[in-house]
Scaffold this active site. Structure first.
Site: not given
Length: 598
Positions: A408, A524, A579
């Site tokens: 990330s 995601d 995610h």
């Protein structure tokens, strides 16, 4: 005698390399095992597609031989050109004999690469015989069938439209043609199940006295790698290359929702449960180019041809080497550094490092313990300065090189470090990172800006105060690019989009990388657009512009195009992963991370 030669090399390397001996010693000794006792890579067998021939693989097999010296290869010289339209049951009987004889002479196991229709032929062989195939690479093959108008189809049935082909395909005469054997008309499933003499049989959709044998033999596979993509233009639907297919309303039903998977009719689910399924969605490749595209070969095929085939002599030699390496405190794998994402901490990488330690015993791991939780919203330049000090100290202790896994926001932190310092990073795995920026309403963003809508955030972020917040540093509003370039103190800088006295240094350091692996996917839910994880982004009209059409790639602003030109870019589009699960999903780890940790 051969082990005596290896022992002589041990003494020589030990004398000549008093420092940093471990990686050199390991490399030399394992090489010696292969040189003095025979080739270490499994032989590779290639099966051509419809209207192709064994000659089509010449360049492809040459690439394998160049990368894996002395690898034995075989291209099946059978059912070439027009003969490939013969019914598939006849084809697999002859090809099974060729493969069986080859496997008997290579008891250590082989790898299969099978293209287009050839992928269905190979699956038929695998289900019919007890084999020693290690990895089966299904290269744009209609594993769930074909239902679409293509030039190939028009060649065979020039006067029929797609919705009429069943009239010929689902007949005794039609089943003598290979394409008919896997023609899967979602509007006529009763006729498909009645007449199909191949696909429905292999899938165990129809009764067969050999159904248990098919399943037992299929699950002898160690790994099935399925490659396909939305720009194929021939396999219809293209998801068939990953065992997805249409329902009766022509909606796509993905593999894991198909009955052959959920009911485990021929062993697909069993193989998946033990981590043996790899799915690659690769955009931008037309059907005729899968075997001619060097990037496809380097990034999506070669990494799965690394499993060794050892004789007893090689096994003995390798055990001997490992004992010696243990005595000399050798470690065969590069250390791994993990950098966490926003609002997370160093514990986020523990699961990944545990898995790595189990698969690569002795690997040294470091998870960056800095800018944890709320401290992760500090501006990115401050984070890079401190994290680079931690990484440089670690890299100094490991001059043989390190691998990075960065999740990330951490992926942008890592890229900043890579561009700022003369590093020794071998592989940088960017795990769902907004490398091209962020522009989207997410629950995550609403924690910071609860009263702002996406299109208004620039008013807060493109200010001195907004640039003190990490998200502000990579907020990329496609409709406010003048303000982005004026105010962005991080993303525009590392992209070399704004004037910067360190621009050449950034590019020089970035291109020190051996490989950049970018992982992301459409489900995601946080990275917006999700293509940002692959350096794609919106234009001013919110249309998607893929990486290779972006100015930072075309102008090679910071070295992305340079890295790509030497085969150092790997892109994985992985559907079905939210995610927060990228770093804790064992399938993602096994299929898309572990293969790149050398």
């Amino acid at each position: 005698m051969q082990l005596w030669k290896v022992s002589t090399l041990i003494n020589k390397v030990s004398m000549d390399n008093k420092t940093s001996m471990a990686p050199r010693l390991t490399f030399v000794l394992l090489s010696a095992c292969m040189i003095y006792t025979g080739n270490g890579y499994k032989p590779v067998v290639y099966m051509h597609g419809i209207f192709g021939s064994y000659k089509e693989s010449a360049g492809f097999l040459k690439w394998i031989e160049e990368e894996h010296s002395s690898t034995e290869t075989l291209s099946i010289d059978a059912y070439n050109n027009a003969d490939s339209a013969v019914n598939l049951m006849q084809q697999i009987q002859d090809i099974a004999q060729i493969l069986q004889a080859y496997m008997n002479s290579h008891p250590g196991g082989i790898n299969l690469i099978c293209y287009s229709q050839g992928g269905l032929i190979c699956r038929g062989v695998l289900e019919h015989i007890q084999h020693n195939v290690d990895t089966f690479i299904s290269l744009s093959s209609p594993q769930a069938g074909q239902f679409g108008d293509t030039q190939y189809l028009k060649y065979l049935f020039p006067h029929l439209l797609r919705d009429q082909v069943y009239r010929i395909a689902y007949s005794e005469e039609g089943q003598n043609i290979s394409v008919s054997n896997y023609w899967n008309d979602p509007h006529h499933q009763d006729l498909y199940l009645k007449y199909s003499k191949y696909l429905a049989v292999l899938n165990n959709e129809t009764f067969s006295p050999d159904s248990q044998k098919f399943k037992n033999n299929f699950t002898l596979l160690k790994r099935l790698v399925m490659l396909g993509g939305p720009d194929d233009g021939v396999i219809t639907p293209w998801q068939s290359s990953h065992f997805g297919f249409y329902d009766k309303d022509l909606n796509i039903v993905e593999m894991k929702n198909q009955p052959w998977y959920t009911n485990d009719w021929f062993g697909l689910r069993t193989l998946d449960s033990r981590g043996g399924l790899v799915t690659k969605v690769i955009p931008g490749v037309q059907h005729n180019y899968w075997i001619r595209n060097h990037t496809v070969f380097m990034d999506h095929i070669l990494p799965y041809l690394n499993w060794f085939s050892m004789s007893w002599l090689q096994i003995s030699c390798t055990i001997f080497v490992l004992v010696v390496c243990r005595v000399h405190t050798c470690s065969g794998y590069k250390p791994v550094i993990f950098m966490h994402g926003i609002l997370a901490d160093s514990d986020e990488g523990n699961q990944l490092l545990d898995w790595i330690a189990k698969d690569h015993p002795g690997t040294i791991g470091l998870t960056i313990d800095a800018f944890n939780r709320q401290e992760s919203i500090v501006n990115m330049t401050a984070q890079v300065n401190e994290v680079s000090s931690i990484m440089q100290d670690f890299m100094t202790k490991h001059p043989e090189g390190v691998n990075l896994i960065c999740f990330s926001q951490g992926g942008l932190v890592c890229r900043g470090v890579i561009e700022q310092v003369a590093h020794n990073v071998n592989t940088f795995i960017s795990l769902s990172c907004p490398q091209a920026g962020q522009f989207g309403d997410t629950n995550f963003l609403k924690n910071f800006f609860p009263t702002y809508l996406r299109d208004n955030l620039y008013k807060a972020l493109y200010t001195e105060t907004g640039q003190k917040i990490s998200v502000g540093n990579y907020w990329n509003d496609p409709r406010q690019q003048d303000l982005y370039l004026q105010w962005s103190q991080y993303l525009a800088v590392v992209n070399n989009q704004s004037v910067n006295p360190n621009s050449q240094k950034f590019k020089t350091n970035f291109t020190r990388l051996k490989r950049l692996v970018m992982i992301g996917g459409p489900d995601d839910g946080v990275i917006t657009p999700w293509q940002s994880s692959h350096f794609g982004f919106y234009d001013s009209n919110l249309n998607m512009v893929e990486m290779k059409d972006q100015p930072w790639y075309q102008k090679d602003s910071f070295g992305l195009k340079t890295l790509d030109s030497r085969g150092g870019l790997v892109t994985h589009v992985v559907p079905g992963v939210m995610h927060i699960h990228w770093h804790s999903n064992i399938t993602v780890y096994k299929n898309y991370i572990l293969p790149y940790l050398d």
